[in-house]
Design a protein around this motif. Sequence first.
Motif, short mmCIF file in Angstrom:
data_model
loop_
_atom_site.label_atom_id
_atom_site.label_comp_id
_atom_site.label_asym_id
_atom_site.label_seq_id
_atom_site.Cartn_x
_atom_site.Cartn_y
_atom_site.Cartn_z
N ASP A 12 1.57 -11.27 2.16
CA ASP A 12 2.56 -10.37 2.75
C ASP A 12 2.10 -8.94 2.44
O ASP A 12 2.11 -8.51 1.29
CB ASP A 12 3.92 -10.70 2.09
N THR A 13 1.67 -8.21 3.47
CA THR A 13 1.10 -6.87 3.24
C THR A 13 2.01 -5.82 3.87
O THR A 13 2.33 -5.90 5.06
CB THR A 13 -0.31 -6.78 3.87
N ARG A 14 2.44 -4.86 3.07
CA ARG A 14 3.39 -3.86 3.56
C ARG A 14 2.90 -2.46 3.21
O ARG A 14 2.04 -2.28 2.34
CB ARG A 14 4.77 -4.08 2.92
N PHE A 64 0.98 -3.36 -6.22
CA PHE A 64 0.99 -2.06 -5.53
C PHE A 64 -0.41 -1.46 -5.56
O PHE A 64 -1.07 -1.44 -6.61
CB PHE A 64 1.97 -1.10 -6.23
N ILE A 65 -0.82 -0.96 -4.41
CA ILE A 65 -2.09 -0.21 -4.35
C ILE A 65 -1.71 1.24 -4.03
O ILE A 65 -1.21 1.52 -2.93
CB ILE A 65 -3.02 -0.76 -3.26
N ASN A 75 0.86 -1.18 0.00
CA ASN A 75 0.00 0.00 0.00
C ASN A 75 0.89 1.23 0.00
O ASN A 75 1.75 1.39 0.88
CB ASN A 75 -0.86 -0.01 1.27
N ILE A 76 0.72 2.09 -1.01
CA ILE A 76 1.49 3.34 -1.05
C ILE A 76 0.52 4.49 -0.81
O ILE A 76 -0.40 4.71 -1.62
CB ILE A 76 2.20 3.51 -2.41
N GLY A 77 0.69 5.19 0.29
CA GLY A 77 -0.19 6.32 0.62
C GLY A 77 0.37 6.97 1.87
O GLY A 77 1.33 6.47 2.47
N ILE A 78 -0.20 8.08 2.28
CA ILE A 78 0.29 8.75 3.49
C ILE A 78 -0.90 9.37 4.21
O ILE A 78 -1.96 9.56 3.62
CB ILE A 78 1.38 9.80 3.12
#
Length: 570
Positions: free
Chosen positions: A211-213, A237-238, A180-183
């Motif tokens: 595997d969740t990162r 990638f999300i 997960n790419i976010g902020i």
Amino acid sequence: MNITPVDQTDSWQDLLDHAESIRDVAIADHFAGNGDRVDQLSHEAAGLYIDFSKNRLNSDTLNLLIALAGEVGLVGHRDAMFEGRRINQTEDRAVLHTALRRPAGDVVTVEAASGGDSDAESTESDDNVTEENVIEGNVTEENVIEDVHQVLDQMAVFAGQVRSEQWTGATGKPIDAVVNIGIGGSDLGPMMAHRALRPYGRPPHSDREIDTRFVSNIDPADVFETLQGLDPETTLFIVVSKTFGTIETLTNARSARQWLLDGLREAHDSEPNGAVAKHFVAVSTNAERVADFGIDTDNMFRFWDWVGGRYSVASAVGLSLMIAVGPDGFRQFLDGMHEMDEHFRQAPLAENLPALMGLISLWYTNFLGAETQAVLPYSDHLSRFPAYLQQLEMESNGKGVDRLGRTLTVDTCPVVWGEPGTNGQHAFYQLIHQGTRIVPSDFIGFVHPSDPVGNHHDLLMANFFAQTEALAFGRDHEDPQRRFTGNRPTTTIMADRLDPLTLGRLIALYEHKTFTMGVIWGINSFDQFGVELGKEMATAIEPELTSDADLEHDPSTNRAIAHYRSRRQL
Ligand code: F6P
């Protein structure tokens, strides 16, 4: 709708007088004087047991706080939120995160845009917002629940495909890692919830462990370290961004795309067709920017402007969580939130858990001088819950002006912080037990462990009970260094187990606590202009770091940038 500044209300004055009269009454004295105190101040609702009795207050305090809530129209504001009124006046938006967790078949409509000037002053000072039209809702557009469930279904199909290995990467291999790419709200919610529910993402709860990162920081260390050990052929990638304009997220997503393409080329000499489409999906409100980035909008999961970032984990922002725990687990998570939403909407204020939590936190902040609020989960799985609440509460209520833009003359959001017990006990609890500051602390514990190992859990919970007892009642000693004065306020929050249902309830509990406090202070809890200035200045400074153009900041910033420039060459 009341537009009197809160500290000019009669109830505020009553509370100031009351605070004088009970400021010096110790928690132990409250217990000694009232044998029914625990019965009166503890509640069970929506799967939670909450005991407020170890706080520095009595039932008169609560009655006065509830009167204050009445005087500022908390119930009308609450109903306006649930009814889809545009209560976020500064951005002219409704606030409907509660609609995200309603069952299919419900009907919730959003008030139509005013179409005119959306500034708060005109909305409020026209005085056209009355209790009646708040509750009935005046203009409606569409039933948002249909849209919500359409996206939930789309998420469930996709999560099912990934989990069942039907969705494959560009070279035909199944996905075994999700990044997960976010902020901010596009990271903290799913990251915190994934950590909290980790056991629900593996057998026996889940037939597949993914595997969740999470990558959030623009610090290159974050993306670099997070991708270590991952295989580009099996990584999805999300990219999560409400605006799809956030520099951290777009920079990290570009680096991830480069890592993917480099990795696939290395393994196969050439870049497979459609690599980005098979390895990147997006969650956003902005389809145009998603397409500009190069992500196929067929692989986009949308949400709406009426979902604030910090209130968005129940939307498609929770996609990584749904893939990890499965659609059924995610539905339970939503059901837990909905249960607490209904409690907040229906329970009388005297029994309303989020409202009481908000009122009590306000009591400490405004009448007893507390500057912080600790959240101490006795669960390692909740290690990021305090960080999640920092955004929820401090981005919502860390404000110095009210909805009408008037400078507030009362303190607002306390600094929220915390760490899991028992770790905190061996670090900062010294200050909570013997320091000079009042630190109201929420203790959150569970009857059953998520991961049973030996007698660890009973030992953990023995500490949980011991701490709240020691903090409230202390222990006398002739040596002042060894004396525990007690009278240190805590709230005990317990649930049977940390499962998806309970996590949902806890999140909604704190969301509505935050709402309650914002309404009483007269704040718009749903904008966040305070984050903008630093962002803009960073954008201007970035090119200056690699040029030798004259610097036109203040002397301190000029000197710091010059130092960076000179050392950067070395
Ligand atoms: O900078 C603050 C903020 O706007 C938060 O409110 C939000 O959750 C976060 O940035 C991320 O925003 P986005 O989801 O648009 O990338």
